[in-house]
Design a protein around this motif. Structure first.
Motif, PDB file in Angstrom:
ATOM      1  N   UNK A   1      17.959  21.609 -28.693  1.00  0.00           N
ATOM      2  CA  UNK A   1      18.889  21.087 -27.689  1.00  0.00           C
ATOM      3  C   UNK A   1      18.500  19.658 -27.298  1.00  0.00           C
ATOM      4  N   UNK A   2      17.200  19.437 -27.109  1.00  0.00           N
ATOM      5  CA  UNK A   2      16.737  18.096 -26.749  1.00  0.00           C
ATOM      6  C   UNK A   2      17.088  17.082 -27.834  1.00  0.00           C
TER       7      UNK A   2
ATOM      8  N   UNK B   1      32.922  24.556 -22.669  1.00  0.00           N
ATOM      9  CA  UNK B   1      33.196  25.046 -24.019  1.00  0.00           C
ATOM     10  C   UNK B   1      34.476  25.870 -24.053  1.00  0.00           C
ATOM     11  N   UNK B   2      34.620  26.798 -23.114  1.00  0.00           N
ATOM     12  CA  UNK B   2      35.797  27.665 -23.094  1.00  0.00           C
ATOM     13  C   UNK B   2      37.064  26.886 -22.791  1.00  0.00           C
TER      14      UNK B   2
ATOM     15  N   UNK C   1      21.814  30.064 -25.652  1.00  0.00           N
ATOM     16  CA  UNK C   1      23.267  29.921 -25.646  1.00  0.00           C
ATOM     17  C   UNK C   1      23.639  28.465 -25.874  1.00  0.00           C
ATOM     18  N   UNK C   2      22.953  27.575 -25.174  1.00  0.00           N
ATOM     19  CA  UNK C   2      23.233  26.148 -25.321  1.00  0.00           C
ATOM     20  C   UNK C   2      23.019  25.719 -26.772  1.00  0.00           C
ATOM     21  N   UNK C   3      21.952  26.213 -27.366  1.00  0.00           N
ATOM     22  CA  UNK C   3      21.677  25.905 -28.769  1.00  0.00           C
ATOM     23  C   UNK C   3      22.808  26.397 -29.671  1.00  0.00           C
ATOM     24  N   UNK C   4      23.270  27.614 -29.421  1.00  0.00           N
ATOM     25  CA  UNK C   4      24.335  28.189 -30.251  1.00  0.00           C
ATOM     26  C   UNK C   4      25.649  27.426 -30.105  1.00  0.00           C
ATOM     27  N   UNK C   5      25.886  26.802 -28.955  1.00  0.00           N
ATOM     28  CA  UNK C   5      27.153  26.125 -28.701  1.00  0.00           C
ATOM     29  C   UNK C   5      27.221  24.719 -29.307  1.00  0.00           C
ATOM     30  N   UNK C   6      26.098  24.169 -29.739  1.00  0.00           N
ATOM     31  CA  UNK C   6      26.063  22.768 -30.177  1.00  0.00           C
ATOM     32  C   UNK C   6      27.071  22.470 -31.277  1.00  0.00           C
ATOM     33  N   UNK C   7      27.109  23.310 -32.292  1.00  0.00           N
ATOM     34  CA  UNK C   7      27.995  23.065 -33.425  1.00  0.00           C
ATOM     35  C   UNK C   7      29.455  23.123 -32.996  1.00  0.00           C
TER      36      UNK C   7
ATOM     37  N   UNK D   1      29.487  16.695 -21.677  1.00  0.00           N
ATOM     38  CA  UNK D   1      28.526  17.587 -22.332  1.00  0.00           C
ATOM     39  C   UNK D   1      27.147  16.941 -22.419  1.00  0.00           C
ATOM     40  N   UNK D   2      27.099  15.666 -22.789  1.00  0.00           N
ATOM     41  CA  UNK D   2      25.814  15.010 -22.990  1.00  0.00           C
ATOM     42  C   UNK D   2      25.023  14.911 -21.688  1.00  0.00           C
ATOM     43  N   UNK D   3      25.714  14.604 -20.593  1.00  0.00           N
ATOM     44  CA  UNK D   3      25.035  14.575 -19.298  1.00  0.00           C
ATOM     45  C   UNK D   3      24.488  15.929 -18.914  1.00  0.00           C
TER      46      UNK D   3
END
Length: 240
Positions: free
Chosen positions: A32-33, A102-103, A221-227, A58-60
């Motif tokens: 994530x970082x 995301x949603x 979850x955050x990691x999974x949402x990146x793509x 998202x980036x913030x």
């Protein structure tokens, strides 16, 4: 500047299963970082203000997510459980905002209702409870911040994968607020034989660590949402 990450340490009392969870979320944090952007150039988003807004929002939130994780790790290393719980609770709030984004982005692309989505983005990006700012800039469109518990509960109801998020949040809140769990039971222990209270930086280290670890797991979850976020931003560039 993106600096090296402090990682969550593994206390001796952890089970092998819990230790593997620590390893997993540390890896998630690093990903994530690394996914954060040091700059989001307007020149790359000339075709779509919506794509620009989603990316910058998202980036913030990603920077806030990593900052809170770092703060929690530092607090735990300093045997400061209240600060660690404050940071981990704020992390849950931030992840709820990311999940909501995301949603909403997914729904906007499916229904092609970009005008309403743009208004919603504006409200979330510039949300505030500062009465002076609200008086100065007005509330049209409304930028008065929505209660974070409302957002968190709403996100949990629409995203079954995070079932139990509100329960963890409420448990952390009992320690974050100056209720009995946040002082009397967290730091004190009563010897009923001689009626003496003993105090330490934290009494029940194992249960305290387990609660914080459960909260930190949301980094996955955050990691999974990146793509999916990257795909949505690309799609919004195409629609203008």
């Amino acid at each position: 500047m993106i600096r090296p990450r402090p990682l969550l340490a593994k206390p001796e009392f952890l089970s092998s299963e819990e230790a593997s969870v620590v390893d997993r979320i540390n890896k998630g944090l690093l990903r994530v970082a690394a996914a954060r952007s040091e700059k989001v150039k307007g020149a790359d988003y000339l075709a779509s203000k919506l794509a620009w807004k989603v990316k910058t929002y998202q980036n913030g939130l990603l920077y806030r997510t990593v900052s809170l994780f770092d703060g929690c790790v530092a607090a735990m290393g300093a045997s400061s459980p209240v600060v660690a719980m404050l940071a981990s609770r704020a992390l849950l709030e931030t992840v709820a905002l990311l999940g909501e984004l995301l949603l909403k982005t997914r729904k906007a692309l499916q229904q092609r209702d970009f005008e309403a989505f743009g208004a919603w983005l504006f409200q979330r990006i510039f949300a505030t409870r500062d009465e002076a700012m609200l008086a100065q800039y007005g509330e049209i469109p409304s930028t008065r911040a929505v209660n974070i518990v409302t957002i968190l509960s709403g996100f949990e109801s629409k995203y079954p994968d995070v079932s139990g998020l509100r329960e963890i949040y409420d448990q952390l809140s009992e320690f974050c607020h100056p209720n009995s769990m946040g002082h009397h039971f967290l730091f004190g222990n009563l010897d009923t034989q001689n009626h003496t209270m003993s105090y330490d930086d934290v009494q029940d280290k194992e249960s305290t660590f387990a609660l914080i670890l459960t909260a930190l797991c949301v980094i996955e979850f955050v990691e999974d949402w990146l793509l999916e976020f990257d795909q949505h931003v690309s799609a919004l560039k195409e629609v203008g």
